[in-house]
Scaffold this motif. Structure first.
Motif, PDB file in Angstrom:
ATOM      1  N   ALA A 158       0.844  -1.208   0.000  1.00  0.00           N
ATOM      2  CA  ALA A 158       0.000   0.000   0.000  1.00  0.00           C
ATOM      3  C   ALA A 158       0.874   1.251   0.000  1.00  0.00           C
ATOM      4  O   ALA A 158       0.602   2.214  -0.721  1.00  0.00           O
ATOM      5  N   GLU A 159       1.940   1.221   0.799  1.00  0.00           N
ATOM      6  CA  GLU A 159       2.849   2.386   0.849  1.00  0.00           C
ATOM      7  C   GLU A 159       3.572   2.577  -0.486  1.00  0.00           C
ATOM      8  O   GLU A 159       3.817   3.703  -0.915  1.00  0.00           O
ATOM      9  N   LEU A 160       3.916   1.467  -1.122  1.00  0.00           N
ATOM     10  CA  LEU A 160       4.633   1.547  -2.412  1.00  0.00           C
ATOM     11  C   LEU A 160       3.847   2.381  -3.425  1.00  0.00           C
ATOM     12  O   LEU A 160       4.428   3.044  -4.282  1.00  0.00           O
ATOM     13  N   GLY A 161       2.519   2.357  -3.281  1.00  0.00           N
ATOM     14  CA  GLY A 161       1.659   3.140  -4.167  1.00  0.00           C
ATOM     15  C   GLY A 161       1.935   4.640  -4.094  1.00  0.00           C
ATOM     16  O   GLY A 161       1.536   5.394  -4.982  1.00  0.00           O
ATOM     17  N   ASN A 162       2.611   5.080  -3.034  1.00  0.00           N
ATOM     18  CA  ASN A 162       2.928   6.515  -2.905  1.00  0.00           C
ATOM     19  C   ASN A 162       4.377   6.826  -3.284  1.00  0.00           C
ATOM     20  O   ASN A 162       4.852   7.937  -3.056  1.00  0.00           O
ATOM     21  N   ASP A 193      10.214  -5.722 -13.166  1.00  0.00           N
ATOM     22  CA  ASP A 193      10.180  -7.152 -12.880  1.00  0.00           C
ATOM     23  C   ASP A 193      10.572  -7.429 -11.417  1.00  0.00           C
ATOM     24  O   ASP A 193      10.030  -8.328 -10.768  1.00  0.00           O
ATOM     25  N   LEU A 194      11.522  -6.628 -10.935  1.00  0.00           N
ATOM     26  CA  LEU A 194      11.947  -6.768  -9.542  1.00  0.00           C
ATOM     27  C   LEU A 194      10.779  -6.412  -8.599  1.00  0.00           C
ATOM     28  O   LEU A 194      10.586  -7.054  -7.561  1.00  0.00           O
ATOM     29  N   ILE A 195       9.997  -5.424  -8.974  1.00  0.00           N
ATOM     30  CA  ILE A 195       8.829  -5.033  -8.161  1.00  0.00           C
ATOM     31  C   ILE A 195       7.783  -6.162  -8.160  1.00  0.00           C
ATOM     32  O   ILE A 195       7.142  -6.417  -7.149  1.00  0.00           O
ATOM     33  N   VAL A 196       7.681  -6.876  -9.281  1.00  0.00           N
ATOM     34  CA  VAL A 196       6.784  -8.050  -9.320  1.00  0.00           C
ATOM     35  C   VAL A 196       7.239  -9.037  -8.250  1.00  0.00           C
ATOM     36  O   VAL A 196       6.444  -9.546  -7.461  1.00  0.00           O
ATOM     37  N   LYS A 197       8.564  -9.293  -8.207  1.00  0.00           N
ATOM     38  CA  LYS A 197       9.094 -10.292  -7.273  1.00  0.00           C
ATOM     39  C   LYS A 197       8.991  -9.816  -5.827  1.00  0.00           C
ATOM     40  O   LYS A 197       8.699 -10.597  -4.925  1.00  0.00           O
ATOM     41  N   LEU A 198       9.256  -8.529  -5.576  1.00  0.00           N
ATOM     42  CA  LEU A 198       9.266  -8.021  -4.198  1.00  0.00           C
ATOM     43  C   LEU A 198       7.848  -7.738  -3.681  1.00  0.00           C
ATOM     44  O   LEU A 198       7.599  -7.802  -2.486  1.00  0.00           O
ATOM     45  N   PHE A 199       6.945  -7.369  -4.596  1.00  0.00           N
ATOM     46  CA  PHE A 199       5.579  -6.997  -4.192  1.00  0.00           C
ATOM     47  C   PHE A 199       4.565  -7.845  -4.960  1.00  0.00           C
ATOM     48  O   PHE A 199       4.256  -8.934  -4.542  1.00  0.00           O
ATOM     49  N   SER A 200       4.123  -7.348  -6.105  1.00  0.00           N
ATOM     50  CA  SER A 200       3.151  -8.120  -6.884  1.00  0.00           C
ATOM     51  C   SER A 200       3.112  -7.574  -8.301  1.00  0.00           C
ATOM     52  O   SER A 200       3.622  -6.479  -8.575  1.00  0.00           O
ATOM     53  N   ALA A 201       2.478  -8.332  -9.178  1.00  0.00           N
ATOM     54  CA  ALA A 201       2.338  -7.880 -10.567  1.00  0.00           C
ATOM     55  C   ALA A 201       1.505  -6.604 -10.618  1.00  0.00           C
ATOM     56  O   ALA A 201       1.795  -5.688 -11.404  1.00  0.00           O
ATOM     57  N   ALA A 202       0.498  -6.521  -9.750  1.00  0.00           N
ATOM     58  CA  ALA A 202      -0.362  -5.330  -9.761  1.00  0.00           C
ATOM     59  C   ALA A 202       0.424  -4.095  -9.331  1.00  0.00           C
ATOM     60  O   ALA A 202       0.299  -3.022  -9.933  1.00  0.00           O
ATOM     61  N   ALA A 203       1.274  -4.258  -8.304  1.00  0.00           N
ATOM     62  CA  ALA A 203       2.086  -3.129  -7.829  1.00  0.00           C
ATOM     63  C   ALA A 203       3.063  -2.683  -8.915  1.00  0.00           C
ATOM     64  O   ALA A 203       3.288  -1.490  -9.117  1.00  0.00           O
ATOM     65  N   ALA A 204       3.634  -3.663  -9.614  1.00  0.00           N
ATOM     66  CA  ALA A 204       4.617  -3.352 -10.671  1.00  0.00           C
ATOM     67  C   ALA A 204       3.965  -2.622 -11.833  1.00  0.00           C
ATOM     68  O   ALA A 204       4.550  -1.723 -12.428  1.00  0.00           O
ATOM     69  N   GLU A 205       2.740  -3.011 -12.138  1.00  0.00           N
ATOM     70  CA  GLU A 205       2.014  -2.399 -13.248  1.00  0.00           C
ATOM     71  C   GLU A 205       1.703  -0.931 -12.936  1.00  0.00           C
ATOM     72  O   GLU A 205       1.685  -0.077 -13.817  1.00  0.00           O
ATOM     73  N   LYS A 206       1.491  -0.667 -11.654  1.00  0.00           N
ATOM     74  CA  LYS A 206       1.064   0.670 -11.230  1.00  0.00           C
ATOM     75  C   LYS A 206       2.218   1.649 -11.014  1.00  0.00           C
ATOM     76  O   LYS A 206       2.062   2.855 -11.209  1.00  0.00           O
ATOM     77  N   ILE A 207       3.372   1.143 -10.604  1.00  0.00           N
ATOM     78  CA  ILE A 207       4.417   2.066 -10.127  1.00  0.00           C
ATOM     79  C   ILE A 207       5.029   2.903 -11.262  1.00  0.00           C
ATOM     80  O   ILE A 207       5.299   2.389 -12.355  1.00  0.00           O
ATOM     81  N   VAL A 208       5.217   4.181 -10.972  1.00  0.00           N
ATOM     82  CA  VAL A 208       5.829   5.091 -11.949  1.00  0.00           C
ATOM     83  C   VAL A 208       7.347   5.005 -11.802  1.00  0.00           C
ATOM     84  O   VAL A 208       7.882   5.165 -10.707  1.00  0.00           O
TER      85      VAL A 208
END
Ligand code: PGA
Length: 253
Positions: A158-162, A193-208
């Motif tokens: 959730a924090e990663l979203g910010n 891809d690293l964000i997919v591994k550390l968090f999730s595919a959804a988080a990776a898709e969203k992060i700028v």
């Protein structure tokens, strides 16, 4: 579709009157057209409040370039997250390579700053990037993996979203040498891809994930046209309103 975000890192440039002039020129240039992307300017601490006041009723958001992770106390020369918030700023650049190399900030210190910024309600622009020696030594991906993993330690999804990530190859900062769009895209894809591994595919898709390092009007469109490049962190070329506005115009529409 991720919205692109263009941020200007003023570094140690612009006194108060120069800050007023630059912000007013940016505001005038932006109100004339729909930016189509988010715009953040990061002036020195001394100009934060003034820039924020001028930027009101414009698409310009304001960020700081650094902060300390403690709430308050005997830390001469440091600035806290709540002090930044009180100036009206919403973002803070953390982990810039100049902080890492000139001021000796470690991944652990940067992680503390990121967590403090998030809990205070500031959005970090978290910078990562390899040096020329690391690139030539073939360790770019190892360096990026370590910086991202340690910088985001104990950060929730959730924090990663910010958080905005900014990939800035150190050899391209202020040198006039830009990573080619393909070189930048390769690292951006690796980070996602690293964000997919550390968090999730959804988080990776969203992060700028912004690119930074000698971004200028002449190369912005090609860099910003890459699928995993979601904006730019601009140094030198953000100090003149015209060139920063041209970079903003290069965003994916
Ligand atoms: P530059 O700086 O655009 O002058 O290379 C970028 C940065 O350090 O954020």
């Amino acid at each position: 579709m991720r919205k692109q975000i263009i941020a200007g890192n003023w570094k140690m440039f612009n006194n108060l009157s120069e800050s007023v002039e630059l912000t007013a020129a940016l505001k005038a240039g932006l109100s004339a057209k729909d930016a189509g992307c988010e715009v953040i300017v990061c002036p020195p601490f001394t100009s934060l409040e003034t820039v924020h006041t001028i930027a009101k009723d414009s698409p310009i958001q304001v960020g700081a370039q650094n902060m300390y992770f403690e709430e308050n106390g005997a830390y001469t020369g440091e600035i806290s997250a709540s002090m930044l918030l009180s100036t009206g700023c919403t973002h803070v650049i953390l982990g810039h390579s100049e902080r890492r190399t000139i001021f000796g900030e470690s991944d652990a210190v940067i992680n503390k700053k990121i967590k403090k910024a998030l809990s205070a309600g500031l959005k970090p622009i978290f910078c990562i990037g390899e040096t020329l020696q690391e690139r030539e030594g073939g360790t770019t991906f190892d360096v990026i993996r370590k910086q991202v993993t340690e910088g985001l330690q104990n950060v929730s999804e959730a924090e990663l979203g910010n958080i905005i990530l900014a990939y800035e190859p150190v050899w391209a900062i202020g040198t006039g040498k830009t990573a080619t769009p393909a070189q930048a895209q390769e690292v951006h894809a690796f980070i996602r891809d690293l964000i997919v591994k550390l968090f999730s595919a959804a988080a990776a898709e969203k992060i700028v994930i912004q690119y930074g390092g000698s971004v200028k009007p002449e190369n912005a469109a090609e860099l910003l046209g890459q699928p995993d490049i979601d904006g730019a962190l601009v140094g030198g070329a953000c100090l003149k309103a015209n060139s920063f506005l041209k970079i903003i115009e290069s965003c994916r529409k």
